[in-house]
Each structure stands twice: as C-alpha cells, then as structure tokens.
Design a protein around this motif. Sequence first.
Motif, PDB file in Angstrom:
ATOM      1  N   ASP A 128      11.841  -3.690   6.776  1.00 19.41           N
ATOM      2  CA  ASP A 128      12.531  -3.895   8.269  1.00 19.41           C
ATOM      3  C   ASP A 128      14.072  -3.175   8.005  1.00 19.41           C
ATOM      4  O   ASP A 128      15.245  -2.831   8.928  1.00 19.41           O
ATOM      5  N   ALA A 129      14.017  -2.310   6.863  1.00 15.95           N
ATOM      6  CA  ALA A 129      14.908  -1.070   7.056  1.00 15.95           C
ATOM      7  C   ALA A 129      15.488  -0.223   8.284  1.00 15.95           C
ATOM      8  O   ALA A 129      14.557  -0.290   8.650  1.00 15.95           O
ATOM      9  N   PRO A 130      15.716  -0.175   8.292  1.00 15.35           N
ATOM     10  CA  PRO A 130      16.595   0.825   9.776  1.00 15.35           C
ATOM     11  C   PRO A 130      16.090   1.802   9.247  1.00 15.35           C
ATOM     12  O   PRO A 130      15.867   2.633  10.529  1.00 15.35           O
ATOM     13  N   ILE A 131      15.816   3.018   8.686  1.00 19.72           N
ATOM     14  CA  ILE A 131      15.222   4.332   8.313  1.00 19.72           C
ATOM     15  C   ILE A 131      14.464   4.619   7.885  1.00 19.72           C
ATOM     16  O   ILE A 131      13.594   3.246   7.131  1.00 19.72           O
ATOM     17  N   VAL A 132      13.247   4.950   8.422  1.00 20.07           N
ATOM     18  CA  VAL A 132      11.697   5.099   8.010  1.00 20.07           C
ATOM     19  C   VAL A 132      11.325   6.348   7.550  1.00 20.07           C
ATOM     20  O   VAL A 132      11.717   7.089   8.560  1.00 20.07           O
ATOM     21  N   ILE A 133      11.307   6.888   5.662  1.00 17.18           N
ATOM     22  CA  ILE A 133      11.149   7.777   5.828  1.00 17.18           C
ATOM     23  C   ILE A 133       9.876   8.159   5.527  1.00 17.18           C
ATOM     24  O   ILE A 133       9.475   7.661   4.758  1.00 17.18           O
ATOM     25  N   THR A 134       9.314   9.630   6.433  1.00 13.78           N
ATOM     26  CA  THR A 134       7.739   8.864   6.372  1.00 13.78           C
ATOM     27  C   THR A 134       7.325  10.826   5.461  1.00 13.78           C
ATOM     28  O   THR A 134       8.382  11.992   6.190  1.00 13.78           O
ATOM     29  N   GLU A 135       6.822  10.999   4.302  1.00 14.16           N
ATOM     30  CA  GLU A 135       6.067  12.029   3.917  1.00 14.16           C
ATOM     31  C   GLU A 135       4.804  12.141   4.371  1.00 14.16           C
ATOM     32  O   GLU A 135       3.845  11.356   3.506  1.00 14.16           O
ATOM     33  N   ARG A 171       0.800  -1.447   0.388  1.00 17.65           N
ATOM     34  CA  ARG A 171       0.167  -0.248   0.052  1.00 17.65           C
ATOM     35  C   ARG A 171       1.045   1.579   0.348  1.00 17.65           C
ATOM     36  O   ARG A 171       1.856   1.167  -1.098  1.00 17.65           O
ATOM     37  N   HIS A 172       0.550   2.250   1.184  1.00 17.30           N
ATOM     38  CA  HIS A 172       1.783   2.820   0.584  1.00 17.30           C
ATOM     39  C   HIS A 172       3.272   3.216   1.643  1.00 17.30           C
ATOM     40  O   HIS A 172       3.828   3.962   1.847  1.00 17.30           O
ATOM     41  N   VAL A 173       3.621   2.223   1.493  1.00 19.26           N
ATOM     42  CA  VAL A 173       4.526   1.298   2.345  1.00 19.26           C
ATOM     43  C   VAL A 173       5.423   0.735   1.206  1.00 19.26           C
ATOM     44  O   VAL A 173       5.093   0.335   0.834  1.00 19.26           O
TER      45      VAL A 173
END
Lengths: 160, 138
Positions: A148-155, A141-143
């Motif tokens: 499990d990636a260590p960094i999450v970029i949220t927009e 969906r929106h991800v």
Amino acid sequence: MMVLKISLVIATVALLLSACSSDADEPQLTQSNPTTQAQQTQTESATAYVAGQSESVQDERESEPPAQASPAEQAEQTTAEASEAQPDAVAQAQQQAAAPESAQPQQAEQEQPSTDDEPEPQAMVGQIIESGHRAGLIANRHVVGDPDAPIVITEYSDFL
Amino acid sequence: MIEEVVRSGLARYEYRHFIIFGAASAFAALATECAGDQGAWWEFHDEYLLQGMARTFTRAGAIELAQREELDVARFTQCIDNEEHAERILQMQQQGIADGVNGTPSFRINGQPGGRTLEAILNQVRAAADATEDQEGG
C-alpha cells in the motif's frame, strides 16, 4: 451425465404411468428418485471440486480463478441443463418436491467452503527476506515492501 | 538506498523481467519465478543478477541452486521444465514495452520514467513523496 439422462427418462416414463394410475401418493415417491439422483450427482461434483481446489491451492496460490470456479459452475450447468431437458411433467414433479430438495443443494454449497478450514497453503505473501541487504523487508515474489506504499519504484531488468 | 526508502514504508519496489539477452536470460527469469513459488525469488534474483554466476543460467545450475536453497527440487524442476511462469514473464515484458522501456536496467517511479542514476531515482522518489503529501494535505 448419462446417469442423469437415464434417470430423467425413467422419471418421465414413471410419471406418465403414474398419470394413468388412480393412486396419488405413489407418483411422488417415483418422482423423487431422479431428483435425488441428480442431487447426488451434483453433490459428488461438489465434493470432487473441493478436493481439486485443495490440490490446486497447495500447488499454486496464484492459481487462476477459473480453475477453482469451473467445476462448481459445471455442476450448476449440469443441473441447469438437466432442468431444461426435463419434460414439463418432471419439472412439475420437482416443483412438488421442492421443499425437501432445496435443503440438499444448500448443504452441498455449504460443504464447498470447508476448504477454509483446511490449513492454508504455504503463504508466499508477506514473506520476510532473511538475508542480504533486503533482510527484514516483506516480499511477495518480485515485489518488496508495503503493497500500500504510495510510491512504486519499478525496475525493468535482465539478469545478463 | 532504495531499500531504505522501501523500509520506511514510503515506497515499494517491483522488479520486472525485461528479457533482451535471449534464451539464457529468459531461462534465468523462469527459474527465478519457479523459485518464487517456494519463497526463494530474491535468493535466485541475487544469485543471478548480483553474483553473475553464469553457470546457474543452465538447467543443471538452476537445480543446483535450488538444492542449495533447500527447495523442493522435484517441484522446482517440474516448474522450469513445464515453463509454468512463461506467461507471467511475457506479461512483464509486454508491460515494459507499454511503459516505453527500451533497455535495461530501466526505472519507473509511479509509472513515470526514472533516472539512470541512483541519486536521480531517489530525487524522483522524494519529489513523488512531496507530491503525495501535498495531495493529502490539500
């Protein structure tokens, strides 16, 4: 539910009658009937639950857990309520017949996981994006990307 | 560039709806989520956001787009008419408010406020990567 209650009433009457009787075997046969009916009711509920679950999974794989659990829980509650409502004599009768009974609820429980054998719903998890600049990336969906990636970029954004 | 960071496995990217432009925007978010039920979330996202096709911000436009993407139109239409994902969108909005978002687009890197420019965001990603490596190394 009504059938169950009626069965319990019949069972109670039968048990009282049987208590007055000198024949020891006959009450057991009479006592087994309401229990069997109760089990049938529970089994039917479980079957309906399986069918309902199948539909809900196909419709929406992120369906809410209570929707899956509640019919089974209701079936269990129904059984529990029936046990509470039963007179002691009927409860004793059930205990006497516990050995053959115990197998059937297990069968009902074993039937429920049969949905595992059904073909999985169209999986949207891990779907690969086929076009655009994200082509080849896995998306749920929106991800996009490795969950499990260590960094999450949220927009946070708006389409307008 | 962000896609390359994601492609490397270093980061994942999450888009969250934050509605500030009213009903049309909310409808577009709803249609996107309904398309997501059928695996077309990003197709709708790109169509709405990148191409700016305002006509698809209507119900008819969304259905037309669903047809073009070869979705199950009946299922899609039922989804948007019933606003099946309104709660999901509302949760994203509430999460944004909780994260201190007050405009769009707004970025967060591991929950921390992100920069306004791509370069700033990438620098933050690199810094977060270095911090992760330090934690793993130490």
